[in-house]
Design a protein around this motif. Structure first.
Motif, PDB file in Angstrom:
ATOM      1  N   GLU A 144      15.560  25.027  72.035  1.00  0.00           N
ATOM      2  CA  GLU A 144      16.685  25.892  71.929  1.00  0.00           C
ATOM      3  C   GLU A 144      17.350  25.514  70.533  1.00  0.00           C
ATOM      4  N   PHE A 145      17.847  26.431  69.741  1.00  0.00           N
ATOM      5  CA  PHE A 145      18.507  26.266  68.565  1.00  0.00           C
ATOM      6  C   PHE A 145      19.576  27.357  68.194  1.00  0.00           C
ATOM      7  N   GLY A 146      20.869  26.876  68.770  1.00  0.00           N
ATOM      8  CA  GLY A 146      22.165  27.729  68.458  1.00  0.00           C
ATOM      9  C   GLY A 146      22.851  27.298  67.433  1.00  0.00           C
ATOM     10  N   MET A 147      23.418  28.327  66.698  1.00  0.00           N
ATOM     11  CA  MET A 147      24.284  28.282  65.385  1.00  0.00           C
ATOM     12  C   MET A 147      25.382  28.990  65.381  1.00  0.00           C
ATOM     13  N   LYS A 148      26.682  28.335  65.150  1.00  0.00           N
ATOM     14  CA  LYS A 148      27.910  29.147  64.986  1.00  0.00           C
ATOM     15  C   LYS A 148      28.513  29.059  63.794  1.00  0.00           C
ATOM     16  N   ILE A 149      28.750  30.194  63.231  1.00  0.00           N
ATOM     17  CA  ILE A 149      29.078  29.951  61.778  1.00  0.00           C
ATOM     18  C   ILE A 149      30.524  30.375  61.697  1.00  0.00           C
ATOM     19  N   THR A 150      31.472  29.810  61.045  1.00  0.00           N
ATOM     20  CA  THR A 150      32.563  30.141  60.598  1.00  0.00           C
ATOM     21  C   THR A 150      32.796  30.332  58.941  1.00  0.00           C
ATOM     22  N   VAL A 151      33.604  31.400  58.319  1.00  0.00           N
ATOM     23  CA  VAL A 151      33.562  31.581  57.039  1.00  0.00           C
ATOM     24  C   VAL A 151      34.940  31.097  56.583  1.00  0.00           C
ATOM     25  N   GLY A 152      35.016  30.476  55.507  1.00  0.00           N
ATOM     26  CA  GLY A 152      36.192  30.038  54.932  1.00  0.00           C
ATOM     27  C   GLY A 152      36.805  31.278  54.183  1.00  0.00           C
ATOM     28  N   LYS A 153      35.850  31.847  53.155  1.00  0.00           N
ATOM     29  CA  LYS A 153      36.252  33.053  52.566  1.00  0.00           C
ATOM     30  C   LYS A 153      35.376  34.150  52.277  1.00  0.00           C
ATOM     31  N   ALA A 154      35.297  35.252  52.333  1.00  0.00           N
ATOM     32  CA  ALA A 154      34.316  36.100  51.844  1.00  0.00           C
ATOM     33  C   ALA A 154      34.621  37.438  51.370  1.00  0.00           C
ATOM     34  N   THR A 155      33.853  38.004  50.281  1.00  0.00           N
ATOM     35  CA  THR A 155      34.245  38.927  49.691  1.00  0.00           C
ATOM     36  C   THR A 155      32.923  40.095  49.881  1.00  0.00           C
ATOM     37  N   PHE A 156      33.308  41.246  50.022  1.00  0.00           N
ATOM     38  CA  PHE A 156      32.212  42.286  49.870  1.00  0.00           C
ATOM     39  C   PHE A 156      32.397  43.107  48.844  1.00  0.00           C
ATOM     40  N   LYS A 157      31.351  43.474  48.286  1.00  0.00           N
ATOM     41  CA  LYS A 157      31.424  44.324  47.054  1.00  0.00           C
ATOM     42  C   LYS A 157      30.192  45.546  47.016  1.00  0.00           C
ATOM     43  N   ILE A 158      30.755  46.743  47.207  1.00  0.00           N
ATOM     44  CA  ILE A 158      29.781  47.938  47.445  1.00  0.00           C
ATOM     45  C   ILE A 158      29.729  48.693  46.315  1.00  0.00           C
ATOM     46  N   ASP A 159      28.824  48.643  45.611  1.00  0.00           N
ATOM     47  CA  ASP A 159      28.519  49.618  44.384  1.00  0.00           C
ATOM     48  C   ASP A 159      28.175  50.979  44.711  1.00  0.00           C
ATOM     49  N   ASN A 160      28.639  51.875  43.751  1.00  0.00           N
ATOM     50  CA  ASN A 160      28.223  53.193  43.974  1.00  0.00           C
ATOM     51  C   ASN A 160      28.563  54.119  45.142  1.00  0.00           C
ATOM     52  N   LEU A 161      29.806  53.895  45.465  1.00  0.00           N
ATOM     53  CA  LEU A 161      30.430  54.559  46.422  1.00  0.00           C
ATOM     54  C   LEU A 161      30.786  56.159  45.747  1.00  0.00           C
ATOM     55  N   PHE A 162      30.773  57.155  46.688  1.00  0.00           N
ATOM     56  CA  PHE A 162      31.130  58.446  46.266  1.00  0.00           C
ATOM     57  C   PHE A 162      30.426  58.718  44.990  1.00  0.00           C
ATOM     58  N   ASN A 163      29.235  58.354  44.923  1.00  0.00           N
ATOM     59  CA  ASN A 163      28.352  58.438  43.743  1.00  0.00           C
ATOM     60  C   ASN A 163      28.788  57.861  42.480  1.00  0.00           C
ATOM     61  N   GLY A 164      29.491  56.793  42.491  1.00  0.00           N
ATOM     62  CA  GLY A 164      29.644  56.201  41.263  1.00  0.00           C
ATOM     63  C   GLY A 164      31.144  56.392  41.145  1.00  0.00           C
ATOM     64  N   ASP A 165      32.084  57.265  41.868  1.00  0.00           N
ATOM     65  CA  ASP A 165      33.468  57.356  41.459  1.00  0.00           C
ATOM     66  C   ASP A 165      34.244  55.937  41.191  1.00  0.00           C
ATOM     67  N   LYS A 166      34.668  55.500  40.235  1.00  0.00           N
ATOM     68  CA  LYS A 166      34.974  54.372  40.254  1.00  0.00           C
ATOM     69  C   LYS A 166      36.438  53.903  40.924  1.00  0.00           C
ATOM     70  N   VAL A 167      37.367  55.028  40.826  1.00  0.00           N
ATOM     71  CA  VAL A 167      38.625  54.711  41.096  1.00  0.00           C
ATOM     72  C   VAL A 167      38.635  54.801  42.701  1.00  0.00           C
ATOM     73  N   LEU A 168      37.856  55.601  43.393  1.00  0.00           N
ATOM     74  CA  LEU A 168      37.919  55.738  44.705  1.00  0.00           C
ATOM     75  C   LEU A 168      37.022  54.900  45.257  1.00  0.00           C
ATOM     76  N   GLY A 169      35.935  54.190  44.568  1.00  0.00           N
ATOM     77  CA  GLY A 169      35.036  53.113  44.980  1.00  0.00           C
ATOM     78  C   GLY A 169      35.989  51.930  45.069  1.00  0.00           C
ATOM     79  N   ASP A 170      36.768  51.409  43.943  1.00  0.00           N
ATOM     80  CA  ASP A 170      37.714  50.566  43.854  1.00  0.00           C
ATOM     81  C   ASP A 170      38.468  50.252  45.052  1.00  0.00           C
ATOM     82  N   ILE A 171      38.968  51.707  45.330  1.00  0.00           N
ATOM     83  CA  ILE A 171      40.169  51.641  46.640  1.00  0.00           C
ATOM     84  C   ILE A 171      39.515  51.143  47.985  1.00  0.00           C
ATOM     85  N   ILE A 172      38.469  51.780  48.355  1.00  0.00           N
ATOM     86  CA  ILE A 172      37.668  51.400  49.582  1.00  0.00           C
ATOM     87  C   ILE A 172      37.295  50.153  49.362  1.00  0.00           C
TER      88      ILE A 172
END
Ligand SMILES: *[C@@H]1O[C@H](CO)[C@@H](O)[C@H](O)[C@H]1NC(C)=O
Ligand SMILES: *[C@@H]1O[C@H](CO)[C@@H](O)[C@H](O)[C@H]1NC(C)=O
Length: 270
Positions: free
Chosen positions: A183-211
């Motif tokens: 058996e190998f169980g693992m529980k992860i807790t995250v200190g800090k995380a960031t998501f970065k999603i490129d090219n939302l709305f076909n690359g519209d930067k303003v809307l992309g930044d908002i989302i």
């Protein structure tokens, strides 16, 4: 008379042959490689655990590159074909071709090893887990319509991985006592995380930044979906690697001087 002389010589010769055959069968096990620091199992628990920490730390560079001879794959990067998540109703997100980096970059915070029942509790600190993938998103985030596809970058820092590992002794087809991880169980807790999603709305930067900021302000919704998947990928990889390492060696090689009979019961130590 000479027959009487011959017979014992023959017998001795046969005995020697047999002895040689037995010894070479017993040593058919591979020698412990340099990357594996073995700990004397008769040491007191604390010293043994300290030695085990060193042993795992010395393995780390090999986990990074893998070791071909032992079929130990590299942990860098770990790969996952596809994952789907629904962080909120009305929002679908898919990611594919995920590469997970830095799983081999960990520091052991705590290690408890009960040699008698082969139970290992291991807490590791993972300073930076990075995920690179291609995503596809469609739906609404906080009432804002959102669509797009492109690259996704996740940076999870100051993570703690609490691992619960169970080993089992078994006797292989050649009668050698070995160990495997059941058996190998693992529980992860995250200190800090960031998501970065490129090219939302076909690359519209303003809307992309908002989302992007809406996502990062509601990251828990994404992490709740992501963490169990990450835990699975990491624990499967670590489990596989650990089994690949120990399968080559006997219990006696891995845990020399294990005080089998200390309490007379064969397995139990106080
Ligand atoms: C990930 O985040 C940490 C902490 O916020 C930062 O120090 C690090 O440089 C980031 N790494 C990347 C590749 O963005
Ligand atoms: C760990 O690996 C062993 C051997 O390959 C397998 O039997 C077991 O199911 C695995 N367990 C986990 C939790 O991955």
């Amino acid at each position: 008379m000479s027959q009487w002389k011959m017979a014992p010589t023959k017998a001795t010769f046969t005995a020697i042959l047999l002895a040689v055959a037995t010894i070479s069968a017993a040593t058919a096990l591979e020698e412990i490689p340099k990357f594996l620091q073995i700990c004397d199992a008769s040491m007191e628990t604390e010293k043994f655990e300290q030695c085990a920490i060193e042993s795992i730390s010395k393995l780390q560079p090999y986990l990074q590159t893998g070791v071909e001879k032992y079929n130990i794959p590299s942990l860098e990067p770990l790969k996952l074909k596809r994952l789907k998540f629904n962080p909120a109703t009305g929002l679908r997100m898919q990611a594919k071709n995920l590469n997970i980096y830095q799983a081999s970059n960990f520091k052991i915070n705590k290690l408890k090893f009960n040699l008698d029942n082969l139970h290992l509790q291991l807490d590791v600190f993972l300073p930076n887990i990075l995920i690179e993938a291609q995503y596809d998103i469609n739906g609404k985030i906080l009432l804002l319509p959102v669509y797009g596809s492109g690259n996704l970058h996740v940076n999870a820092s100051n993570c703690i991985g609490a691992c619960t590992i169970q080993g089992k002794r078994y006797t292989d087809s050649e009668g050698v006592e070995k160990v495997h991880i059941s058996e190998f169980g693992m529980k992860i807790t995250v200190g800090k995380a960031t998501f970065k999603i490129d090219n939302l709305f076909n690359g519209d930067k303003v809307l992309g930044d908002i989302i992007n900021s809406a996502i990062n302000n509601n990251l828990d919704l994404f992490l709740i979906e992501l963490l169990p998947l990450l835990e699975d990928v990491l624990s499967n990889a670590f489990n596989h690697t650990a089994n690949k390492i120990v399968e080559h060696f006997s219990f006696a090689q891995l845990f020399p001087n294990y005080p089998e009979n200390r309490t007379g019961s064969g397995r139990l130590r106080q």
